[in-house]
Motif scaffolding. Structure first.
Motif, PDB file in Angstrom:
ATOM      1  N   SER A 248       4.045   6.258   7.411  1.00  0.00           N
ATOM      2  CA  SER A 248       3.066   6.028   6.437  1.00  0.00           C
ATOM      3  C   SER A 248       3.572   5.970   5.017  1.00  0.00           C
ATOM      4  CB  SER A 248       1.952   6.875   6.631  1.00  0.00           C
ATOM      5  OG  SER A 248       2.357   8.202   6.576  1.00  0.00           O
ATOM      6  N   VAL A 249       4.716   6.536   4.757  1.00  0.00           N
ATOM      7  CA  VAL A 249       5.261   6.773   3.458  1.00  0.00           C
ATOM      8  C   VAL A 249       6.425   5.992   3.232  1.00  0.00           C
ATOM      9  CG1 VAL A 249       6.014   8.187   1.585  1.00  0.00           C
ATOM     10  CG2 VAL A 249       4.060   8.963   3.099  1.00  0.00           C
TER      11      VAL A 249
ATOM     12  N   TYR B 170      -6.281   9.807   4.730  1.00  0.00           N
ATOM     13  CA  TYR B 170      -4.864  10.010   5.453  1.00  0.00           C
ATOM     14  C   TYR B 170      -4.629  11.162   5.904  1.00  0.00           C
ATOM     15  CZ  TYR B 170       0.043  10.323   5.308  1.00  0.00           C
ATOM     16  OH  TYR B 170       1.672  10.605   5.761  1.00  0.00           O
TER      17      TYR B 170
ATOM     18  N   ILE C  43      12.359   6.440  -3.307  1.00  0.00           N
ATOM     19  CA  ILE C  43      11.045   6.871  -3.089  1.00  0.00           C
ATOM     20  C   ILE C  43      10.354   8.038  -4.033  1.00  0.00           C
ATOM     21  CG2 ILE C  43       9.188   7.542  -1.512  1.00  0.00           C
ATOM     22  CD1 ILE C  43      10.210   5.433   0.535  1.00  0.00           C
TER      23      ILE C  43
ATOM     24  N   PHE D 275      -1.242   7.378  -2.727  1.00  0.00           N
ATOM     25  CA  PHE D 275      -0.283   6.310  -2.278  1.00  0.00           C
ATOM     26  C   PHE D 275      -0.616   4.804  -2.911  1.00  0.00           C
ATOM     27  CE2 PHE D 275      -0.422   9.437   1.399  1.00  0.00           C
ATOM     28  CZ  PHE D 275       0.828  10.031   1.047  1.00  0.00           C
ATOM     29  N   PRO D 276       0.146   4.186  -3.462  1.00  0.00           N
ATOM     30  CA  PRO D 276      -0.149   2.825  -4.110  1.00  0.00           C
ATOM     31  C   PRO D 276      -0.303   2.054  -3.115  1.00  0.00           C
ATOM     32  CG  PRO D 276       2.153   3.303  -4.488  1.00  0.00           C
ATOM     33  CD  PRO D 276       1.570   4.689  -3.863  1.00  0.00           C
ATOM     34  N   TRP D 277       0.354   2.191  -1.829  1.00  0.00           N
ATOM     35  CA  TRP D 277       0.181   0.907  -0.749  1.00  0.00           C
ATOM     36  C   TRP D 277      -0.953   1.167   0.109  1.00  0.00           C
ATOM     37  CZ3 TRP D 277       4.416   4.210  -1.364  1.00  0.00           C
ATOM     38  CH2 TRP D 277       4.506   5.539  -0.713  1.00  0.00           C
ATOM     39  N   MET D 278      -1.717   2.006  -0.109  1.00  0.00           N
ATOM     40  CA  MET D 278      -2.976   2.134   0.783  1.00  0.00           C
ATOM     41  C   MET D 278      -4.145   2.038  -0.073  1.00  0.00           C
ATOM     42  SD  MET D 278      -2.426   5.873   3.003  1.00  0.00           S
ATOM     43  CE  MET D 278      -0.777   5.827   3.702  1.00  0.00           C
TER      44      MET D 278
ATOM     45  N   ARG E   7       6.856  -5.839  -9.328  1.00  0.00           N
ATOM     46  CA  ARG E   7       6.694  -7.306  -8.711  1.00  0.00           C
ATOM     47  C   ARG E   7       7.655  -8.036  -9.392  1.00  0.00           C
ATOM     48  NH1 ARG E   7       1.544 -10.160  -6.801  1.00  0.00           N
ATOM     49  NH2 ARG E   7       0.651  -8.169  -7.062  1.00  0.00           N
TER      50      ARG E   7
ATOM     51  N   TRP F 290      -7.222  -1.204  -4.724  1.00  0.00           N
ATOM     52  CA  TRP F 290      -5.784  -0.829  -4.561  1.00  0.00           C
ATOM     53  C   TRP F 290      -5.772   0.240  -5.769  1.00  0.00           C
ATOM     54  CZ3 TRP F 290      -3.299  -1.555  -0.361  1.00  0.00           C
ATOM     55  CH2 TRP F 290      -3.572  -2.645   0.289  1.00  0.00           C
ATOM     56  N   PRO F 291      -4.802   1.453  -5.427  1.00  0.00           N
ATOM     57  CA  PRO F 291      -4.605   2.263  -6.631  1.00  0.00           C
ATOM     58  C   PRO F 291      -4.270   1.711  -7.976  1.00  0.00           C
ATOM     59  CG  PRO F 291      -3.953   3.185  -4.489  1.00  0.00           C
ATOM     60  CD  PRO F 291      -4.249   1.870  -4.446  1.00  0.00           C
ATOM     61  N   LYS F 292      -3.541   0.665  -7.936  1.00  0.00           N
ATOM     62  CA  LYS F 292      -3.181   0.062  -9.246  1.00  0.00           C
ATOM     63  C   LYS F 292      -4.284  -0.390 -10.106  1.00  0.00           C
ATOM     64  CE  LYS F 292      -2.382  -4.595  -7.479  1.00  0.00           C
ATOM     65  NZ  LYS F 292      -1.543  -5.808  -7.439  1.00  0.00           N
TER      66      LYS F 292
ATOM     67  N   ALA G 269       0.628  -6.736  -1.778  1.00  0.00           N
ATOM     68  CA  ALA G 269      -0.614  -6.879  -2.763  1.00  0.00           C
ATOM     69  C   ALA G 269      -0.752  -5.827  -3.465  1.00  0.00           C
ATOM     70  CB  ALA G 269      -1.508  -7.620  -1.890  1.00  0.00           C
ATOM     71  N   TRP G 270      -0.406  -4.597  -3.126  1.00  0.00           N
ATOM     72  CA  TRP G 270      -0.488  -3.367  -3.743  1.00  0.00           C
ATOM     73  C   TRP G 270       0.195  -2.965  -4.514  1.00  0.00           C
ATOM     74  CZ3 TRP G 270       3.760  -0.307  -3.685  1.00  0.00           C
ATOM     75  CH2 TRP G 270       4.404  -0.358  -2.533  1.00  0.00           C
ATOM     76  N   ALA G 271       1.475  -3.700  -4.783  1.00  0.00           N
ATOM     77  CA  ALA G 271       2.687  -3.413  -5.595  1.00  0.00           C
ATOM     78  C   ALA G 271       2.056  -3.914  -7.107  1.00  0.00           C
ATOM     79  CB  ALA G 271       3.780  -3.994  -5.516  1.00  0.00           C
ATOM     80  N   PRO G 272       2.230  -2.611  -8.182  1.00  0.00           N
ATOM     81  CA  PRO G 272       2.028  -3.157  -9.332  1.00  0.00           C
ATOM     82  C   PRO G 272       2.558  -4.439 -10.113  1.00  0.00           C
ATOM     83  CG  PRO G 272       2.363  -0.611  -9.328  1.00  0.00           C
ATOM     84  CD  PRO G 272       2.769  -1.350  -7.896  1.00  0.00           C
ATOM     85  N   GLN G 273       2.059  -4.966 -11.080  1.00  0.00           N
ATOM     86  CA  GLN G 273       2.770  -6.282 -11.339  1.00  0.00           C
ATOM     87  C   GLN G 273       4.053  -5.974 -11.939  1.00  0.00           C
ATOM     88  OE1 GLN G 273       0.486  -8.797 -10.894  1.00  0.00           O
ATOM     89  NE2 GLN G 273       2.272  -9.992 -10.687  1.00  0.00           N
TER      90      GLN G 273
ATOM     91  N   GLY H 139       6.859   2.443   1.431  1.00  0.00           N
ATOM     92  CA  GLY H 139       7.435   2.670   0.087  1.00  0.00           C
ATOM     93  C   GLY H 139       8.828   1.845  -0.148  1.00  0.00           C
TER      94      GLY H 139
END
Lengths: 289, 267
Positions: A197-198, B104, A176, B93-96, A284, B136-138, A277-281, A202
Motif C-alpha cells: 500500500s505504500v 487505512y 519514497i 498518502f497522495p495515492w489514496m 507529472r 485526492w490529497p493534492k 491521477a493522484w500525482a501532483p502536476q 509510491g
C-alpha cells in the motif's frame, strides 16, 4: 506560463512537424549531391514516397500472392508495403518481447532487493558497473550464448531493459519519503502491507519515467542486434542499405521507426495517465521530460 | 480513578546520536516522568531541545539509547496503532483518496469495509471534511491535510495521540480552528474516556491554550513541569488572564527570551 489546451498543443506539435518536413525538403533542394549516380545524399519527399518505397519490394521474398522481384516480378507498392509490415512486425516482436520480459524481471528483482537495506547495499556496486557498461558491447557475447535467432535477440533486449528497470526500481523505492513509511507503521501496517500500500503505489511515478527510458533502450538493443547478425527486421534493412549506399532507404526506415516510437510513447502515456491521477502536476511534468 | 496501568511511564530515558564528525550528542538526557491517562501535555522548548526525539521514541519510531518507556502497561518497542502520530510534515498518502487515507489503519487491521467506512466518515465529519471525502490529497490545502491526518489517527482508535509541531506551517486563523477541532475531539473521546495527547510545539501561546500540563525542555533536559488549571476550551483571549500571563512569563524565561532580572511590565 499558462498551460495550453490539449487541442492547442496538438496543433502546435503538428505545425512543428510540418516545418521540420519542409526544412528537410529545402535541404534536399539546396544540397543535391549524390552518394552515387541516382542516390541523393538527402532525398526529397517526392523520392522517398515513390522510388524509395518501391525499392523496398526488393526485400520481398514472395508469398501472400505477391511475387518477389527475384521471381521476375517488377517492383510494386504491394510488395514494398508487405516488406515494411513483415519486417516491422519482426522488429516490434523483439522490442515488445524484450521490453515485457526485461521490465518484469527488473521490477521483481528491484523490489526483492529493496526489501532490506542490506539487499540494497549489496547490489549497489555491481549495479553501477552494469549501468555504465555499454549495451552494444554485449551483443557478440549474447549472440554466442543465445544465437542470432529471435530468442537470442529478445534475451539481449530483455537484458538491456532489465538493467535499467532494476536500477530504476531500486532508486524509486529509495526515493519514497520516509514519512509515508513511518505513518503506515504507526497506523499499524505490517511490512508486507507497507509494501503493497505504500511502496508499490509510491514508486509508480518513478517507474513510469524508468519504463519510458527503457523503451528507448529496447529500440537501441533490438536495432543493435539487427545490425549485427539478424537476417530480418528494420535494422537489417538499414544495414543492408548502408552496404550499397542507399541513403534514401535508410532514411525511410528510420522514419518508420520514429513513427512506432511515437505511437508507443503516446499509448503508454494514455495507459498510465489514469494510474497517476493522484500525482501532483509538478511531478507529472517532471516525468514527461 | 486514574488507572496507573493506562499511564505512560518514562524512566531514565536517554538518547544519544553520533554526529558525522564522530562527536556524541545527547538529544535527551535521563528523563523520568509520568504522563497520566487523559492528560493533554504540551512539550515546549527551542528547536534542538529533544522534544521531537522524545516523541519519536514514544511513537516507537526511534530506539532509546538507555532507559524505559511503558505505555498501557507494556514497554514501547515498535510503533503501534494504540499510539497515533500526527507528523510535522505532510504524511497523508497522495495515492489514496481522502476517505481511503482515513480508513487505512483500520483496513490494515482487518476491520470490515462497512464498519471502517462508517468510522472514517464520522471523523471526517468531526474535522469538517465530509465534502472532500472522495478528493485526492493534492486537491487539499495544508490545513485540510492536517485535518485528514488528525481524522486518520482518531478513526484508528489511538488511545495515545502524539502530535509533532503539527500546525507550525499553518496560518494564524487555520491554526486556531484546528486547536478547536483537536480539543473538541479530545474532550469527547470514545466511551466518555479522554485520550492522552502529547503535543510538541515551540509556540508558547499554543501550549497555553491547549495544555493541562506543559513540560519545558532545554538542551535535552526537562527543566520545568507546569500545570495549567484554567478550564478548557480556552481561546486566544484567555492569554491575558493572570494564570496564563504568569506561565507565559516563566516559559519565555526558559526559552531565554526574557532575562531573569528584567522587571515584568505592570508589576
Amino acid at each position: 506560463m499558462k498551460p495550453l489546451s490539449p487541442s492547442r498543443r496538438r496543433a502546435i506539435g503538428l505545425i512543428v512537424l510540418l516545418c521540420l518536413a519542409a526544412i528537410w525538403q529545402l535541404l534536399s533542394m539546396i544540397y543535391p549531391a549524390e552518394a552515387q549516380p541516382g542516390e541523393p545524399m538527402i532525398a526529397g519527399w517526392q523520392v522517398i514516397f515513390t522510388k524509395t518505397l518501391l525499392s523496398l519490394s526488393d526485400y520481398w521474398q514472395g508469398g501472400l500472392g505477391v511475387r518477389s522481384v527475384a521471381e521476375g516480378a517488377s517492383r510494386g507498392y504491394a510488395a514494398a508495403c508487405l516488406t515494411l509490415i513483415v519486417n516491422s512486425a519482426i522488429t516490434l516482436a523483439r522490442v515488445l518481447g524484450g521490453l515485457a520480459i526485461g521490465t518484469l524481471l527488473g521490477m521483481i528483482g528491484g523490489l526483492a532487493v529493496s526489501w532490506s537495506s542490506w539487499g540494497r547495499r549489496i547490489v549497489n556496486l555491481p549495479m553501477q558497473f552494469l549501468r555504465t557498461l555499454p549495451l552494444l558491447a554485449m551483443v557478440p557475447l549474447f549472440q554466442l550464448w543465445f544465437g542470432t535467432n529471435l530468442f537470442g535477440q529478445i534475451a539481449f533486449t530483455a537484458y538491456g531493459v532489465s538493467v535499467i528497470v532494476f536500477a530504476g526500481t531500486v532508486n524509486a523505492v529509495a526515493n519514497i519519503p520516509a514519512i509515508f513509511i513511518d505513518n503506515a507503521r504507526s497506523l499499524g501496517a505490517s511490512q508486507s502491507q507497507i509494501y503493497r500500500s505504500v511502496i508499490l503505489p509510491g514508486i509508480l511515478p518513478g517507474m513510469r519515467s524508468t519504463i519510458l527510458l527503457a523503451l528507448g533502450t529496447a529500440w537501441s538493443a533490438v536495432l543493435g542486434a539487427e545490425y549485427l547478425g539478424a537476417q530480418s527486421g528494420l535494422g537489417y534493412i538499414i544495414v543492408y542499405a548502408q552496404q550499397f549506399a542507399y541513403l534514401d532507404r535508410m532514411f525511410l526506415v528510420a522514419l518508420v521507426i520514429l513513427v512506432f516510437a511515437a505511437v508507443f510513447y503516446t499509448l503508454f502515456d494514455r495507459a498510465t495517465r489514469k494510474l497517476l491521477a493522484w500525482a501532483p502536476q509538478t511531478s507529472r511534468r517532471e516525468i514527461a521530460r | 480513578m486514574a488507572n496507573a496501568v493506562q499511564d505512560i511511564q518514562i524512566r531514565h530515558l536517554s538518547r544519544r546520536f553520533t554526529r558525522a564528525d564522530g562527536q556524541t550528542v545527547t538529544a535527551l538526557d535521563d528523563l523520568s516522568v509520568t504522563i497520566k491517562a487523559g492528560e493533554f501535555v504540551c512539550l515546549v522548548g527551542p528547536s534542538g531541545c529533544g522534544k521531537t526525539t522524545l516523541l519519536q521514541m514514544l511513537a516507537g519510531l526511534l530506539r532509546q539509547s538507555s532507559g524505559e518507556i511503558e505505555a498501557q502497561g507494556k514497554p514501547v518497542l515498535r510503533p503501534g496503532p494504540e499510539r497515533g502520530v500526527v507528523f510535522q510534515k505532510d504524511s497523508v498518502f497522495p495515492w489514496m483518496r481522502v476517505i481511503d487515507n482515513v480508513e487505512y489503519g483500520l483496513k490494515c487491521r482487518g476491520v470490515s469495509k462497512g464498519e471502517r467506512r462508517e468510522r472514517a466518515l464520522h471523523y471526517l465529519e468531526r474535522v469538517g471534511l465530509m465534502q472532500v471525502a472522495q478528493a485526492w490529497p493534492k486537491e487539499l490545502s495544508g490545513g485540510m491535510l492536517k485535518r485528514v491526518a488528525i481524522a486518520t489517527v482518531f478513526a484508528n482508535g489511538a488511545e495515545i495521540l502524539m502530535l509533532d509541531e503539527p500546525f507550525g506551517a499553518l496560518d494564524y486563523v487555520t491554526r486556531h480552528q484546528l486547536h478547536d477541532v483537536l480539543l473538541d475531539l479530545w474532550l469527547d473521546g470514545e466511551g466518555g474516556r479522554r485520550r492522552t495527547v502529547i503535543f510538541v510545539t515551540h509556540d508558547v501561546d499554543e501550549a497555553l491554550i491547549l495544555a493541562d500540563r506543559i513540560l519545558v525542555f532545554h538542551s535535552g533536559r526537562m527543566v520545568e513541569d507546569l500545570a495549567v488549571t484554567l478550564p478548557k476550551p480556552r481561546s486566544a483571549d484567555d492569554l491575558v488572564l493572570p494564570e496564563l500571563v504568569n506561565h507565559r512569563h516563566r516559559l519565555l524565561q526558559h526559552m531565554g527570551l526574557i532575562r531573569p532580572a528584567a522587571a515584568k511590565p505592570g508589576q
